[in-house]
Design a protein around this motif. Structure first.
Motif, mmCIF file in Angstrom:
data_model
loop_
_atom_site.group_PDB
_atom_site.id
_atom_site.type_symbol
_atom_site.label_atom_id
_atom_site.label_comp_id
_atom_site.label_asym_id
_atom_site.label_seq_id
_atom_site.Cartn_x
_atom_site.Cartn_y
_atom_site.Cartn_z
ATOM 1 N N ASP A 276 5.943 13.506 2.076
ATOM 2 C CA ASP A 276 6.647 13.129 3.078
ATOM 3 C C ASP A 276 7.545 14.680 3.375
ATOM 4 O O ASP A 276 7.814 14.996 4.528
ATOM 5 C CB ASP A 276 7.942 12.247 2.965
ATOM 6 N N THR A 277 8.011 15.366 2.358
ATOM 7 C CA THR A 277 8.862 16.287 2.258
ATOM 8 C C THR A 277 7.985 17.550 3.003
ATOM 9 O O THR A 277 8.383 18.294 3.977
ATOM 10 C CB THR A 277 9.180 16.987 1.050
ATOM 11 N N LYS A 279 5.479 17.131 5.091
ATOM 12 C CA LYS A 279 5.058 16.631 6.504
ATOM 13 C C LYS A 279 6.207 17.070 7.243
ATOM 14 O O LYS A 279 6.126 17.465 8.461
ATOM 15 C CB LYS A 279 4.922 15.067 6.433
ATOM 16 N N ASN A 280 7.579 16.861 6.736
ATOM 17 C CA ASN A 280 8.690 17.114 7.582
ATOM 18 C C ASN A 280 8.691 18.633 7.592
ATOM 19 O O ASN A 280 9.055 19.147 8.797
ATOM 20 C CB ASN A 280 9.850 16.670 6.829
ATOM 21 N N ARG A 283 6.456 19.432 10.553
ATOM 22 C CA ARG A 283 6.940 19.075 11.862
ATOM 23 C C ARG A 283 7.910 20.273 12.434
ATOM 24 O O ARG A 283 8.026 20.636 13.424
ATOM 25 C CB ARG A 283 7.789 17.797 11.770
#
Length: 309
Positions: A276-277, A279-280, A283
């Motif tokens: 998730d890190t 992926k952020n 973004r």
């Protein structure tokens, strides 16, 4: 004798009426390309948008190959070409033609059918596929690898093709006038050879029907991508998904190179399933991307939600 003659005439006309036409019907082309749900040309071929074709230009052969493999299309790339202008990329909507070695009885039938279909009776019959080309088309022909006396076009027909399509040709065969064709700005060709001879003893037997180009079966209405590394033929109904997926792959590859150069994470975390890190971070990187994106934010989020599955 009179009765026999009448029967013979009837049988002959019936054969010509029911035999396969040289040019495939629109209904047949629609059946071949039934997965396509968008607009079509009058000949039945899918009318893939110019915008999509322009987006396809930015893809790589590997991205296209990978997407098609995942969709079950394992034989869509043909390689080992002589390219008129290496370094250029050509994309377009396919018009197909199949040529076969001439024999008198075949040639007679082809000429009769060509006349019945309203095809030109002046000049060589190798011009028949060229007559139907439109803007954005790429003329793809199976010349069964014939080089000497297998030159499907020269400089005059090459210019005629470019005038109609703004594109070039892909021939499993040969061309003549390579020097003059190279001077035609915008025209390009992927061929198996070239020769100064004229076309001889070749007959077009099918237009806008499935043909074989190397190890690939090509349909009319396919979308072709050609560059110096190879030629890929894409079923029209897959093209939008392919372009979007390729653009996402290109963005991911670019982002991964940035992370790898930073040495911030182990390479296994970057090349593997993203946390998730990461992926952020992706973004945030996308939000500052300096060029206009062709993929939407929804497509990006959809990709990230499926990433790693």
């Amino acid at each position: 004798m009179k009765r026999i003659l009448i029967i013979a005439i009837f049988l002959s006309s019936n054969i010509f009426t029911n035999a396969q036409e040289i040019g495939a019907s629109a209904d047949y082309v629609k059946e071949l390309t039934s997965g396509w749900e968008g607009e079509r040309f009058n000949d039945g071929r899918p009318k893939v948008s110019d915008v999509t074709l322009e987006r396809l230009k930015n893809c790589t052969l590997e991205q296209i190959w990978g997407y098609l493999m995942r969709k079950g299309y394992h034989n869509q790339v043909a390689k080992d070409w002589i390219i008129l202008k290496p370094g250029e990329t050509m994309v377009g909507r396919v018009v197909t033609a199949q040529f076969m070695p001439s024999r008198p009885d075949l040639d007679s039938i082809v000429k009769v059918h060509g006349k019945l279909e309203g095809r030109s009776q002046k000049g060589g019959i190798n011009i028949w596929p060229i007559d139907i080309l439109t803007k954005g088309d790429v003329y793809v022909a199976d010349g069964y690898g014939k080089i000497k006396d297998g030159t499907l076009i020269g400089s005059s027909l090459g210019n005629a093709i470019y005038g109609k399509t703004g594109r070039g040709v892909i021939f499993y065969g040969s061309v003549r006038d390579m020097q003059e064709l190279k001077d035609t700005k915008g025209f390009n060709a992927w061929v198996k050879g070239h020769d100064p001879s004229y076309i001889k003893d070749m007959t077009p037997t099918a237009i806008n029907s499935p043909i074989r180009i190397g190890e690939v079966t090509v349909f009319p209405g396919d979308v072709v991508f050609a560059n110096e590394y190879g030629v890929a033929f894409v079923p029209a109904f897959l093209i939008d998904g392919l372009v979007s997926a390729s653009e996402m792959t290109a963005l991911r590859d670019e982002f991964e190179r940035v992370l790898l150069q930073q040495g911030k994470y182990p390479s296994g975390q970057i090349h593997g399933e993203w946390s998730d890190t990461i992926k952020n971070e992706f973004r945030a990187w996308i939000a500052k991307y300096p060029k206009k994106l062709t993929v939407t934010s929804n497509e990006i989020e959809d990709y990230l939600s499926k990433e790693g599955r």
